[in-house]
Design a protein around this motif. Structure first.
Motif, PDB file in Angstrom:
ATOM      1  N   TYR A 500      10.695 -11.735   3.218  1.00  0.00           N
ATOM      2  CA  TYR A 500      11.841 -10.894   2.859  1.00  0.00           C
ATOM      3  C   TYR A 500      11.442  -9.816   1.858  1.00  0.00           C
ATOM      4  CZ  TYR A 500      14.003 -14.989   4.937  1.00  0.00           C
ATOM      5  OH  TYR A 500      14.331 -16.002   5.788  1.00  0.00           O
ATOM      6  N   VAL A 501      10.282  -9.240   2.030  1.00  0.00           N
ATOM      7  CA  VAL A 501       9.834  -8.156   1.147  1.00  0.00           C
ATOM      8  C   VAL A 501       9.214  -7.056   1.981  1.00  0.00           C
ATOM      9  CG1 VAL A 501       9.435  -9.671  -0.837  1.00  0.00           C
ATOM     10  CG2 VAL A 501       7.585  -9.248   0.768  1.00  0.00           C
ATOM     11  N   ALA A 506       6.960  -1.292  -5.769  1.00  0.00           N
ATOM     12  CA  ALA A 506       6.968  -0.036  -6.523  1.00  0.00           C
ATOM     13  C   ALA A 506       5.590   0.199  -7.119  1.00  0.00           C
ATOM     14  CB  ALA A 506       8.028  -0.096  -7.622  1.00  0.00           C
ATOM     15  N   GLY A 507       5.141   1.425  -7.040  1.00  0.00           N
ATOM     16  CA  GLY A 507       3.821   1.759  -7.538  1.00  0.00           C
ATOM     17  C   GLY A 507       2.729   1.584  -6.508  1.00  0.00           C
ATOM     18  N   GLY A 508       3.108   1.167  -5.289  1.00  0.00           N
ATOM     19  CA  GLY A 508       2.134   1.058  -4.205  1.00  0.00           C
ATOM     20  C   GLY A 508       1.367  -0.242  -4.160  1.00  0.00           C
ATOM     21  N   HIS A 509       1.728  -1.243  -5.011  1.00  0.00           N
ATOM     22  CA  HIS A 509       1.011  -2.513  -5.002  1.00  0.00           C
ATOM     23  C   HIS A 509       1.399  -3.333  -3.774  1.00  0.00           C
ATOM     24  CE1 HIS A 509      -0.351  -1.674  -9.055  1.00  0.00           C
ATOM     25  NE2 HIS A 509       0.902  -1.451  -9.425  1.00  0.00           N
ATOM     26  N   GLU A 510       0.418  -4.010  -3.181  1.00  0.00           N
ATOM     27  CA  GLU A 510       0.681  -4.833  -2.017  1.00  0.00           C
ATOM     28  C   GLU A 510       1.502  -6.057  -2.414  1.00  0.00           C
ATOM     29  OE1 GLU A 510      -2.808  -5.897   0.049  1.00  0.00           O
ATOM     30  OE2 GLU A 510      -3.415  -3.838   0.495  1.00  0.00           O
ATOM     31  N   SER A 511       2.583  -6.300  -1.688  1.00  0.00           N
ATOM     32  CA  SER A 511       3.494  -7.389  -2.034  1.00  0.00           C
ATOM     33  C   SER A 511       2.796  -8.743  -1.979  1.00  0.00           C
ATOM     34  CB  SER A 511       4.696  -7.373  -1.093  1.00  0.00           C
ATOM     35  OG  SER A 511       5.434  -6.192  -1.240  1.00  0.00           O
ATOM     36  N   THR A 512       1.982  -8.986  -0.945  1.00  0.00           N
ATOM     37  CA  THR A 512       1.356 -10.302  -0.771  1.00  0.00           C
ATOM     38  C   THR A 512       0.456 -10.649  -1.945  1.00  0.00           C
ATOM     39  OG1 THR A 512       1.413 -10.017   1.630  1.00  0.00           O
ATOM     40  CG2 THR A 512      -0.091 -11.681   0.753  1.00  0.00           C
ATOM     41  N   ARG A 513      -0.428  -9.723  -2.301  1.00  0.00           N
ATOM     42  CA  ARG A 513      -1.357  -9.987  -3.406  1.00  0.00           C
ATOM     43  C   ARG A 513      -0.614 -10.175  -4.724  1.00  0.00           C
ATOM     44  NH1 ARG A 513      -6.258  -5.902  -3.890  1.00  0.00           N
ATOM     45  NH2 ARG A 513      -6.602  -6.883  -1.852  1.00  0.00           N
ATOM     46  N   LEU A 514       0.405  -9.376  -4.961  1.00  0.00           N
ATOM     47  CA  LEU A 514       1.152  -9.457  -6.209  1.00  0.00           C
ATOM     48  C   LEU A 514       1.914 -10.778  -6.303  1.00  0.00           C
ATOM     49  CD1 LEU A 514       1.292  -7.426  -8.510  1.00  0.00           C
ATOM     50  CD2 LEU A 514       3.427  -6.561  -7.575  1.00  0.00           C
ATOM     51  N   TRP A 515       2.517 -11.209  -5.185  1.00  0.00           N
ATOM     52  CA  TRP A 515       3.299 -12.459  -5.208  1.00  0.00           C
ATOM     53  C   TRP A 515       2.389 -13.662  -5.488  1.00  0.00           C
ATOM     54  CZ3 TRP A 515       7.986 -14.153  -5.775  1.00  0.00           C
ATOM     55  CH2 TRP A 515       8.303 -15.473  -5.422  1.00  0.00           C
ATOM     56  N   HIS A 516       1.228 -13.692  -4.867  1.00  0.00           N
ATOM     57  CA  HIS A 516       0.298 -14.802  -5.112  1.00  0.00           C
ATOM     58  C   HIS A 516      -0.132 -14.837  -6.576  1.00  0.00           C
ATOM     59  CE1 HIS A 516       0.346 -15.977  -1.048  1.00  0.00           C
ATOM     60  NE2 HIS A 516      -0.432 -15.005  -0.560  1.00  0.00           N
ATOM     61  N   LYS A 517      -0.278 -13.670  -7.175  1.00  0.00           N
ATOM     62  CA  LYS A 517      -0.652 -13.605  -8.590  1.00  0.00           C
ATOM     63  C   LYS A 517       0.437 -14.221  -9.463  1.00  0.00           C
ATOM     64  CE  LYS A 517      -1.250 -10.156 -12.264  1.00  0.00           C
ATOM     65  NZ  LYS A 517      -1.267  -8.700 -12.555  1.00  0.00           N
ATOM     66  N   TRP A 532      11.175  -7.059  -8.601  1.00  0.00           N
ATOM     67  CA  TRP A 532      10.668  -7.342  -7.257  1.00  0.00           C
ATOM     68  C   TRP A 532      11.562  -6.670  -6.234  1.00  0.00           C
ATOM     69  CZ3 TRP A 532       6.131  -8.738  -5.889  1.00  0.00           C
ATOM     70  CH2 TRP A 532       5.851  -9.351  -4.666  1.00  0.00           C
ATOM     71  N   ARG A 533      10.943  -5.928  -5.327  1.00  0.00           N
ATOM     72  CA  ARG A 533      11.670  -5.265  -4.242  1.00  0.00           C
ATOM     73  C   ARG A 533      11.778  -6.228  -3.061  1.00  0.00           C
ATOM     74  NH1 ARG A 533      15.115  -0.990  -4.006  1.00  0.00           N
ATOM     75  NH2 ARG A 533      14.950   0.161  -2.064  1.00  0.00           N
TER      76      ARG A 533
END
Length: 960
Positions: A500-501, A506-517, A532-533
């Motif tokens: 659901y993302v 925002a800022g061009g960061h990949e959602s998958t990598r950011l969420w795992h972090k 979170w968008r």
């Protein structure tokens, strides 16, 4: 047995007809698929037959889900694929197999005895497929009933056959009964109805609620406009017919109300119900029905008033639900539940808290929480932490479970476990705490079970979306989460947050990598709070705040995700930033205006001195022609400087525009000369101005400002140089053109085109080109006001502007000016210079704080035959007039003097000499100030710098 089987077939077909009826309504758009299926199941659930009235129908689908069973509701909406009877037979698999093979057939198995779950018996059932919905409808008979009946058949064959057929006939008749029986109506009653309709039609028309007038047969005679607005049907669609907009589940109550009215049990019957709209929506309504009768009290029909109470019902139900949950939590909780306001005062205290601490509710409410419950040694640390909490709702122990030492009423200290959460009420941060006495850990198991109950109540009542994640998959969610994502919990559970993302945040960061972090840090014990968008089920995106915390349940690590929709807040913040930028720009403009008006008076006084000196020097007959030409040039530059001051004042809105017939060619020429001096030499300016162009009506300064702004905009579009074209011509429009606020009717217009060879604009920039503060330039390179001012000037002149541009193709602005009454040759002519007439010795008092002005103006007036008196202030002028035996014939009074000022001096002069003639002059005075002076008694106003010939003509007109 054959007759029994035939009976089952007929009963099933009758039930199938119910499904066909609702399927037809769904296809016609009267009901949604969900509404049609729900209504059909409800009607079939209530069907009974047989000697004891306990034989029934059930419904399952081809996917082995049991949709409805009146005696086994615990199995509804569950899979019965693996369900077996006591003999181990997979009966529902057999039913689906029969239907898939032949579409209908018989299945024998063992089932509970009717409504008795403690007894089972062999049963023969007939199942039939309803293909439009992939449903199977079934009904059956118990073989014991068949055997008992066969034993009695020899004695009562005829009566038994009739006994079987009668229920079937009655059931079919009951299912197909849909119409109300018409009542007789006399001709006199219809006439009375006509009169009644005419009499009250005006009342119905003005009613904000829908009104329907039915005749005695139940057909609509009249439908008010409010009915069309709410339900969607137009009168011509329904007049003369019965309105079928009562949901099936509400028809019984509606029929009962109609029967009560027609039976004369009541004159007026209000009740609440539901109705369908034309587009299939179901709305709650308050129904108010009343009979209308003829003179003989015979019912002629019915008037029904409907009030939409859908929103009220939603609010009421939400309020009731919220209240029930809150009361249930607080009343049944074994833990103490305490709430404090933004000052730290206790606002809620449940019974468990009273038992734990020894204080009653009355003793606790309104007291400072920590002074009451915390040992004194912790007070100072609390005060520091609470000040931080009041600002942002955050703290070291907010949003987590913490162990603390607390104090009871008797002063004894004990260990507690407290969970504190922040909430925002009326703009202030408050807190709710759940407190547990953990002195006796041996009660931990019981406390855990109670905690799970409290968790569910609190979990479901939260305003934020809450999720429990196990191994990165949603294991649970609350109602707020369902609403937020537009999906029921059964659809959400089992999916992953990354479903659901959008691909990037925002800022061009990949959602998958950011969420795992974030999840890795949260699982390590470090709470995560981040923006979170996300995406709803329908694909729409929205902004949220996510709070990730790890909790341990029975040794398992579970992530608690609290999600708050902050879309509205972000929009408000953006709007606030825009408003602040607009305010700052408005303040800058106000500062420019204040500066311009402050400079204008002194600058025009200086110009007055210069032009006066020039005019006096020009009177010297000994001067050469070359000297006179220089003086003329100087005089023209003074006039240009004066125009520049007025343009500054017009730009800063310190003076009102003056509309008059203008030669547009002349104004474009003047503005282009300024642009030639100010633009980069690499930009070539070309003019193509039509001859004998008709005039426009406008303000000269604003028209020139428009040309200058368009030229500046073109300069920014041609950083490497280019060509700027200005062209004018007469344009005849044969049809309407444009759209509001620039819609033009057919007729004659003066067209000004401003074209550049710059970089052009993309569609998005073109769409916002006239918006205030919109700019594509970097910070410090533009205000975003240039073209917005052009837009305002065009609109104020009743003109129209169009913009054509493509990237790389340059830009063309076309302004259509309404043609003025006069032709261009008649406007802006130089005034004919007449030799001023000399005075007849009249005394004129000059009052001005600039001595050079009084000296030179006095010299000029003396040369033209006037007696001149001078004064440097209002106070001095009053003293001088008071000493004179005869008042002066005229006073020329400057408004912008220090001391008492010109306005007050004017009033005082007229007070001591009521008939005194006064001309007021000023280097700058607002329109309001000038009007005020004229109302106060001044006979005329002269703006500085003035020319002597103009002043002498004004003096002559006033004295004559």
């Amino acid at each position: 047995m054959l007759k029994k089987k035939e009976m089952l077939k007929q009963l099933s077909r009758t039930a199938i007809s119910i499904l066909e009826t609702y399927n037809k309504k769904e296809k016609q758009g009267v009901l949604t698929l969900y509404q049609a299926q729900k209504a059909a199941l409800a009607q079939i659930r209530d069907l009974r037959y047989g000697e004891d009235g306990k034989d029934y129908f059930w419904v399952n689908d081809l996917s082995y889900n049991l949709l409805m069973h009146p005696y086994r509701t615990e199995l509804e909406n569950t899979s019965v694929y693996d369900y077996t009877d006591p003999q181990g037979k997979y009966l529902f698999r057999d039913m689906v197999k029969v239907v898939q093979s032949t579409g209908e057939g018989f299945v024998q198995y063992e089932w509970q005895w009717k409504d008795d779950p403690q007894r089972t018996a062999p049963k023969l059932s007939y199942v039939k497929e309803f293909k439009p919905w992939d449903w199977i409808i079934g009904t059956g008979i118990y073989l014991e009933d068949v055997k008992a009946e066969m034993a009695r058949m020899e004695k009562r064959f005829i009566s038994t056959g009739i006994f079987i057929l009668i229920p079937i006939g009655l059931l079919a008749g009951y299912l197909t009964y849909r119409q109300y029986q018409s009542e007789k109506a006399t001709k006199e009653a219809m006439l009375a109805y006509k009169h009644t309709k005419e009499k009250y039609e005006a009342v119905f028309l003005s009613s904000p609620d829908p009104v329907i007038v039915y005749d005695h047969t139940g057909r609509a005679e009249y439908i008010s406009p409010a009915f069309t607005r709410l339900f969607g049907w137009k009168p011509e669609e329904l007049i003369g017919s019965r309105i079928d907009f009562v949901p099936p589940e509400n028809k019984a109550e509606t029929m009962q109300a109609i029967k009560l009215l027609y039976a004369g049990k009541t004159e007026h019957l209000p009740f609440e119900s539901k109705r369908l709209t034309k587009d299939g929506r179901v709305i709650d309504v308050s129904v108010s029905a009343a009979m209308y009768k003829d003179t003989e009290k015979i019912p002629m029909g019915m008037v029904v008033n409907l009030t939409d109470i859908t929103q009220r019902k939603i609010v009421e139900e939400a309020l009731k639900d919220s209240e029930r949950k809150f009361r249930s939590i607080s009343a049944n909780a074994l833990d103490g539940i305490v709430m404090i306001d933004h000052e730290g005062k206790i606002t809620f205290w449940n019974k468990a808290a009273g038992r734990m601490f020894g204080y009653s509710e009355n003793e606790a409410l309104g007291r400072d929480l920590h002074l009451l419950l915390a040992p004194a040694k912790y007070h100072s640390a609390y005060q520091v932490a609470f000040e931080v909490f009041k600002k942002n709702g955050k703290g070291a122990i907010v949003g987590r479970v913490t162990e603390l030492i607390a104090k009871k009423k008797d002063g004894s200290e004990f260990s507690i476990e407290i969970s504190i959460n922040a909430l925002r009420l009326r703009g202030e941060w408050c807190a709710v705490g759940i407190i547990r006495d953990i002195t006796q850990r041996k009660e931990a198991d019981e406390a855990l079970r109670e905690s799970e109950s409290r968790y569910r109540a609190l979990f479901e009542s939260g305003y934020d979306g809450m999720f429990l994640l196990i191994d990165g998959v949603y294991a649970d969610c609350n109602l707020a989460a369902e609403k937020m994502f537009g999906l029921k919990s059964e659809k959400l559970i089992g999916t992953k947050p990354l479903d659901y993302v959008p691909a990037k945040q925002a800022g061009g960061h990949e959602s998958t990598r950011l969420w795992h972090k974030y999840t890795e840090k949260a699982l390590s014990g470090e709470p995560q709070f981040f923006n979170w968008r996300q995406q709803r089920f329908d694909g729409s995106e929205f902004d949220t705040e996510v709070n990730l915390n790890v909790i341990t349940v029975r040794g398992n690590l579970i992530l608690l995700s609290v999600v708050r929709d902050i879309t509205g807040r972000i929009q408000s913040e953006k709007r606030q930033a825009q408003l602040e930028a607009q305010l700052q720009q408005a303040q800058k403009m106000e500062a420019v205006g204040t500066l311009a008006s402050g400079i204008a008076h002194d600058f025009n006084n200086i110009l007055q001195i210069i032009t006066s000196d020039i005019q006096l020097m020009k009177k010297d007959s000994q001067r050469s022609v070359e000297d006179l030409e220089h003086l003329e040039q100087m005089d023209r530059e003074v006039q240009r400087a004066s125009d520049l001051v007025r343009r500054m004042l017009t730009f800063s809105r310190k003076v009102d525009p003056h509309f008059k017939p203008l030669d547009l060619n002349h104004r474009v020429s003047l503005a282009s000369e300024i642009l030639r001096r100010s633009l980069d030499p690499m930009i070539e300016i070309r003019l193509d101005l039509a001859e004998n162009l008709k005039s426009i009506k406008g303000d000269a300064n604003q028209v020139e400002q428009l040309v200058l702004n368009l030229g500046s905009n073109a300069r920014d579009a041609m950083p490497e140089g280019g060509t700027l074209f200005f062209s004018t011509r007469l344009k005849m429009l044969t049809d309407e053109r444009g759209k509001p606020p620039f819609k033009l009717s057919s007729g004659e217009y003066v067209l000004l085109e401003v074209r550049d060879t710059g970089m052009g604009m993309d569609p998005e920039t073109k769409e916002h080109v006239f918006d205030p503060f919109y700019t594509t330039k970097e910070v410090g390179k533009g205000t975003g006001l240039g073209l917005s001012m052009v837009y305002g000037i065009v609109k104020a002149h009743g003109a129209s502007i169009e913009c054509e541009s493509e990237p790389g193709e340059g830009t063309v602005f076309s302004i259509y000016w309404p043609v003025a009454a006069k032709v261009a040759g008649e406007v802006e002519k130089a005034k004919e210079v007449k030799q001023p007439e000399k005075g007849k010795g009249e005394t004129i008092l000059l009052v001005d704080d600039e001595k050079a002005i009084t000296d030179m103006t006095g010299q000029m007036l003396s040369e033209f035959g006037y007696q001149v008196l001078t004064s440097g202030s209002g106070e001095e002028a009053l003293d001088l007039v008071g000493e004179l035996d005869d008042p002066p014939a005229l006073v020329i009074l400057d408004l912008g003097m220090p001391g008492m000022g010109g306005s007050r001096a004017l009033k005082e002069l007229l007070r001591i000499e009521p008939g005194l003639k006064v001309i007021v002059a000023s280097g700058y005075a607002s329109e309001a100030k000038i009007r005020e002076s004229l109302v106060a008694g001044a006979v005329d106003f002269v703006a500085k710098p003035y020319r002597f010939v103009d002043m002498l003509e004004t003096i002559k007109n006033v004295l004559s």
